[in-house]
Write a protein that holds these residues in place. Structure first.
Motif, PDB file in Angstrom:
ATOM      1  N   LEU A  12       0.830  -1.199   0.000  1.00  0.00           N
ATOM      2  CA  LEU A  12       0.000   0.000   0.000  1.00  0.00           C
ATOM      3  C   LEU A  12       0.862   1.245   0.000  1.00  0.00           C
ATOM      4  O   LEU A  12       1.959   1.270   0.581  1.00  0.00           O
ATOM      5  CB  LEU A  12      -0.941   0.027   1.213  1.00  0.00           C
ATOM      6  CG  LEU A  12      -1.950  -1.132   1.290  1.00  0.00           C
ATOM      7  CD1 LEU A  12      -1.404  -2.240   2.180  1.00  0.00           C
ATOM      8  CD2 LEU A  12      -3.298  -0.656   1.825  1.00  0.00           C
ATOM      9  N   HIS A  13       0.351   2.294  -0.635  1.00  0.00           N
ATOM     10  CA  HIS A  13       1.076   3.558  -0.726  1.00  0.00           C
ATOM     11  C   HIS A  13       0.107   4.708  -0.498  1.00  0.00           C
ATOM     12  O   HIS A  13      -1.027   4.677  -0.996  1.00  0.00           O
ATOM     13  CB  HIS A  13       1.736   3.690  -2.099  1.00  0.00           C
ATOM     14  CG  HIS A  13       2.618   4.894  -2.236  1.00  0.00           C
ATOM     15  ND1 HIS A  13       3.822   5.016  -1.570  1.00  0.00           N
ATOM     16  CD2 HIS A  13       2.468   6.043  -2.955  1.00  0.00           C
ATOM     17  CE1 HIS A  13       4.386   6.170  -1.882  1.00  0.00           C
ATOM     18  NE2 HIS A  13       3.580   6.815  -2.718  1.00  0.00           N
ATOM     19  N   THR A  14       0.563   5.714   0.245  1.00  0.00           N
ATOM     20  CA  THR A  14      -0.286   6.856   0.569  1.00  0.00           C
ATOM     21  C   THR A  14       0.228   8.119  -0.096  1.00  0.00           C
ATOM     22  O   THR A  14       1.417   8.429  -0.020  1.00  0.00           O
ATOM     23  CB  THR A  14      -0.320   7.101   2.100  1.00  0.00           C
ATOM     24  OG1 THR A  14      -0.682   5.887   2.748  1.00  0.00           O
ATOM     25  CG2 THR A  14      -1.318   8.182   2.457  1.00  0.00           C
ATOM     26  N   ASN A  20      -5.278  10.602   5.107  1.00  0.00           N
ATOM     27  CA  ASN A  20      -5.036   9.485   4.201  1.00  0.00           C
ATOM     28  C   ASN A  20      -4.123   8.443   4.837  1.00  0.00           C
ATOM     29  O   ASN A  20      -4.317   7.244   4.681  1.00  0.00           O
ATOM     30  CB  ASN A  20      -4.412   9.981   2.887  1.00  0.00           C
ATOM     31  CG  ASN A  20      -5.462  10.361   1.858  1.00  0.00           C
ATOM     32  OD1 ASN A  20      -6.648  10.402   2.144  1.00  0.00           O
ATOM     33  ND2 ASN A  20      -5.016  10.661   0.648  1.00  0.00           N
ATOM     34  N   GLU A  23      -6.032   6.295   7.187  1.00  0.00           N
ATOM     35  CA  GLU A  23      -6.934   5.384   6.483  1.00  0.00           C
ATOM     36  C   GLU A  23      -6.168   4.238   5.823  1.00  0.00           C
ATOM     37  O   GLU A  23      -6.625   3.088   5.830  1.00  0.00           O
ATOM     38  CB  GLU A  23      -7.760   6.150   5.457  1.00  0.00           C
ATOM     39  CG  GLU A  23      -8.776   7.087   6.115  1.00  0.00           C
ATOM     40  CD  GLU A  23      -9.626   7.852   5.119  1.00  0.00           C
ATOM     41  OE1 GLU A  23     -10.712   8.301   5.521  1.00  0.00           O
ATOM     42  OE2 GLU A  23      -9.210   8.003   3.956  1.00  0.00           O
ATOM     43  N   THR A  24      -4.997   4.535   5.263  1.00  0.00           N
ATOM     44  CA  THR A  24      -4.183   3.468   4.659  1.00  0.00           C
ATOM     45  C   THR A  24      -3.791   2.436   5.707  1.00  0.00           C
ATOM     46  O   THR A  24      -3.809   1.231   5.449  1.00  0.00           O
ATOM     47  CB  THR A  24      -2.926   4.061   3.997  1.00  0.00           C
ATOM     48  OG1 THR A  24      -3.315   4.967   2.967  1.00  0.00           O
ATOM     49  CG2 THR A  24      -2.054   2.965   3.385  1.00  0.00           C
ATOM     50  N   SER A  25      -3.443   2.900   6.887  1.00  0.00           N
ATOM     51  CA  SER A  25      -3.066   1.989   7.964  1.00  0.00           C
ATOM     52  C   SER A  25      -4.233   1.082   8.339  1.00  0.00           C
ATOM     53  O   SER A  25      -4.066  -0.123   8.560  1.00  0.00           O
ATOM     54  CB  SER A  25      -2.604   2.788   9.186  1.00  0.00           C
ATOM     55  OG  SER A  25      -2.053   1.936  10.164  1.00  0.00           O
ATOM     56  N   THR A  28      -4.736  -1.507   5.704  1.00  0.00           N
ATOM     57  CA  THR A  28      -3.714  -2.552   5.871  1.00  0.00           C
ATOM     58  C   THR A  28      -4.169  -3.589   6.885  1.00  0.00           C
ATOM     59  O   THR A  28      -4.079  -4.802   6.648  1.00  0.00           O
ATOM     60  CB  THR A  28      -2.377  -1.937   6.323  1.00  0.00           C
ATOM     61  OG1 THR A  28      -1.949  -0.971   5.365  1.00  0.00           O
ATOM     62  CG2 THR A  28      -1.303  -3.009   6.479  1.00  0.00           C
ATOM     63  N   ASN A  51      -3.659   4.942  -2.159  1.00  0.00           N
ATOM     64  CA  ASN A  51      -4.652   5.833  -1.539  1.00  0.00           C
ATOM     65  C   ASN A  51      -4.276   7.259  -1.923  1.00  0.00           C
ATOM     66  O   ASN A  51      -3.279   7.795  -1.460  1.00  0.00           O
ATOM     67  CB  ASN A  51      -4.661   5.645  -0.022  1.00  0.00           C
ATOM     68  CG  ASN A  51      -5.834   6.343   0.642  1.00  0.00           C
ATOM     69  OD1 ASN A  51      -6.753   6.804  -0.029  1.00  0.00           O
ATOM     70  ND2 ASN A  51      -5.809   6.397   1.957  1.00  0.00           N
ATOM     71  N   LYS A 108     -14.347   2.498  -0.098  1.00  0.00           N
ATOM     72  CA  LYS A 108     -12.938   2.320   0.280  1.00  0.00           C
ATOM     73  C   LYS A 108     -12.748   1.239   1.340  1.00  0.00           C
ATOM     74  O   LYS A 108     -11.869   0.373   1.236  1.00  0.00           O
ATOM     75  CB  LYS A 108     -12.396   3.656   0.788  1.00  0.00           C
ATOM     76  CG  LYS A 108     -10.941   3.652   1.193  1.00  0.00           C
ATOM     77  CD  LYS A 108     -10.546   4.967   1.865  1.00  0.00           C
ATOM     78  CE  LYS A 108     -10.798   6.162   0.993  1.00  0.00           C
ATOM     79  NZ  LYS A 108     -10.417   7.429   1.666  1.00  0.00           N
ATOM     80  N   SER A 143      -3.512   4.882  12.623  1.00  0.00           N
ATOM     81  CA  SER A 143      -2.293   4.180  12.246  1.00  0.00           C
ATOM     82  C   SER A 143      -1.650   3.555  13.477  1.00  0.00           C
ATOM     83  O   SER A 143      -1.622   4.159  14.545  1.00  0.00           O
ATOM     84  CB  SER A 143      -1.310   5.152  11.583  1.00  0.00           C
ATOM     85  OG  SER A 143      -1.088   6.276  12.403  1.00  0.00           O
TER      86      SER A 143
END
Length: 427
Positions: A12-14, A20, A23-25, A28, A51, A108, A143
């Motif tokens: 994953l990349h933010t 953001n 949310e990515t965390s 994951t 993301n 999402k 996160s």
């Protein structure tokens, strides 16, 4: 055709903001719970999730560049795009070669279900729910295990309609978590040994609206009062708060709290009332000046960060000088300078007086130089004083870094025993 039944690794990349990142965390963790193995983004993975941000045109370009890089390195992998760019321009993203799935804001957090149904094709990507009217629920996010401090999302969306901004179109109406839920998340974070929580949202000061956008009997002041009682978390920061929503009671509370750090980030955007009007901001420079003065009177050592946009349509040399001179005389600590870029479907696109790109860039450089001087001066004011520094675990070429309570960055030779610990440090 290749499907997801046996594809079990994900990277994953933010792009973009702290929101953001939180949310990515969370995405994951959702994927790991379903058996996906997390990989570094530079590794070969079965699935790549980007993301995205869409605050500036550069963020859009960066997303497209990353997709091309994945295509070169892992042509058989699945590519999923979500975030603000996905919400605003789903068809544009779906047409990028290699993209398989575009998830709008409403879908999402249903990423696991979508991946289970995904099949690799050579045509355009599948687009899922990019109608902003579908975006009404609130999904909490934070996160963990990513860094010493945690970004905890407590609010999302925005009801303001600033003329330059796409966020209401990308994230929907203002809505918040409940105080009870935020406290439960903070306790989970504390159990993971994390010392600092950064509260994040699109419009934090508007905290208190439910998933339907209707006002609850809760507000941001009540939230920070409740968080101050949480055991195990030693530091809280407020990531950003609008000047018209930064009440004197919030300032007074931070001044008296041992846990809320002496650090505010307050968007200004322009020091010219004429430009603030064109931007459809909800205050004038006099209110901003008053907030800074109130903070400094009660918390003299407080760091104050400022967002500012240069090159907005109609910003003459006189308007820019107003902004520069206003910032120069304000007792602030640093600037985040943004060069205005035209965003489709915003009111500002149709305003007269577009500023040449070369002038926008020159103004950006001038304010970044001012920011450098402001930060140097703020740091110098604290030379010889002892402040508490929370050091991060990352070993960067034998060095480690951390931040004082009032957000002065400290670098020192790496010592493992200092990682994720608060150390008294003489500046």
């Amino acid at each position: 055709m290749k499907n997801m039944t046996k594809q079990r690794s994900v990277a994953l990349h933010t792009l973009g903001c702290k929101l953001n990142f939180s949310e990515t965390s969370t995405l994951t963790r959702l994927l790991e719970q379903e058996g996906f193995e997390k990989k570094a983004f530079d590794d070969v993975a079965d699935v790549y999730v980007i993301n995205t941000c869409s605050v500036t045109d550069n963020a859009d370009k960066e997303c497209r560049q990353i997709v091309r890089r994945i295509q070169r390195n892992a042509p058989d992998s699945f590519i999923v795009i979500t975030g603000c760019y996905a919400q605003l321009k789903p068809n544009e993203i779906a047409a990028i070669p290699g993209v398989d799935l575009v998830l709008g804001a409403a879908e999402k957090f249903n990423i696991v279900q979508h991946l289970q149904q995904l099949t690799k094709t050579t045509g355009n990507a599948t687009i899922c729910s990019c109608d902003i009217d579908d975006v009404t629920g609130f999904n909490s996010a934070f996160s963990i295990n990513d860094r010493t401090r945690t970004f905890l999302k407590v609010q999302d969306g925005c009801d303001y309609n600033c003329s330059f901004c796409t966020i209401p179109m990308a994230r929907g109406i203002s809505r918040s978590d409940t105080i009870t839920s935020v406290l439960a998340n903070a306790e989970t974070i504390a159990q993971n040994g994390i010392k600092e929580i950064v509260l994040t949202g699109v419009n934090l000061g508007d905290f208190g609206k439910g998933p339907d956008g209707k006002k609850r009997k809760e507000n941001f002041f009540q939230l920070i009062q409740a968080l101050d009682e949480i055991q195990g978390i030693e530091r809280f920061r407020i990531s950003s708060i609008e000047p018209n929503l930064l009440t004197n009671e919030i300032i007074q509370f931070v001044a008296s709290s041992n846990k809320f750090m002496p650090h505010f980030h307050i968007p200004l955007q322009s020091g010219s009332n004429a430009i603030l009007g064109l931007m459809r901001r909800r205050y004038q420079r006099e209110l901003y000046q008053e907030k800074v003065a109130t903070i400094k009177a009660q918390i003299p050592h407080c760091a104050i960060g400022v967002d500012v946009i240069v090159g907005f349509p109609g910003e003459t040399d006189t308007h820019f000088k107003e902004t520069h001179d206003f910032l120069h005389q304000l007792d602030i600590s640093y600037l985040h300078v943004f060069t205005y870029s035209e965003r489709p479907n915003t009111l500002a696109v149709n305003l007269p007086g577009a500023i040449p790109i070369s002038i926008r860039n020159e103004r950006n450089k001038i304010l970044r130089n001012l920011s450098f001087k402001k930060l140097q001066y703020f740091t110098a004011q604290h030379t010889g004083t002892t402040r508490k520094v929370l050091f991060e675990d990352a070993n960067k070429n034998g060095m480690m870094e951390g931040y004082t309570d009032n957000y002065i960055r400290i670098q020192t030779p790496y010592r493992k025993e200092w990682a994720n610990n608060i150390i008294d440090w003489t500046i």
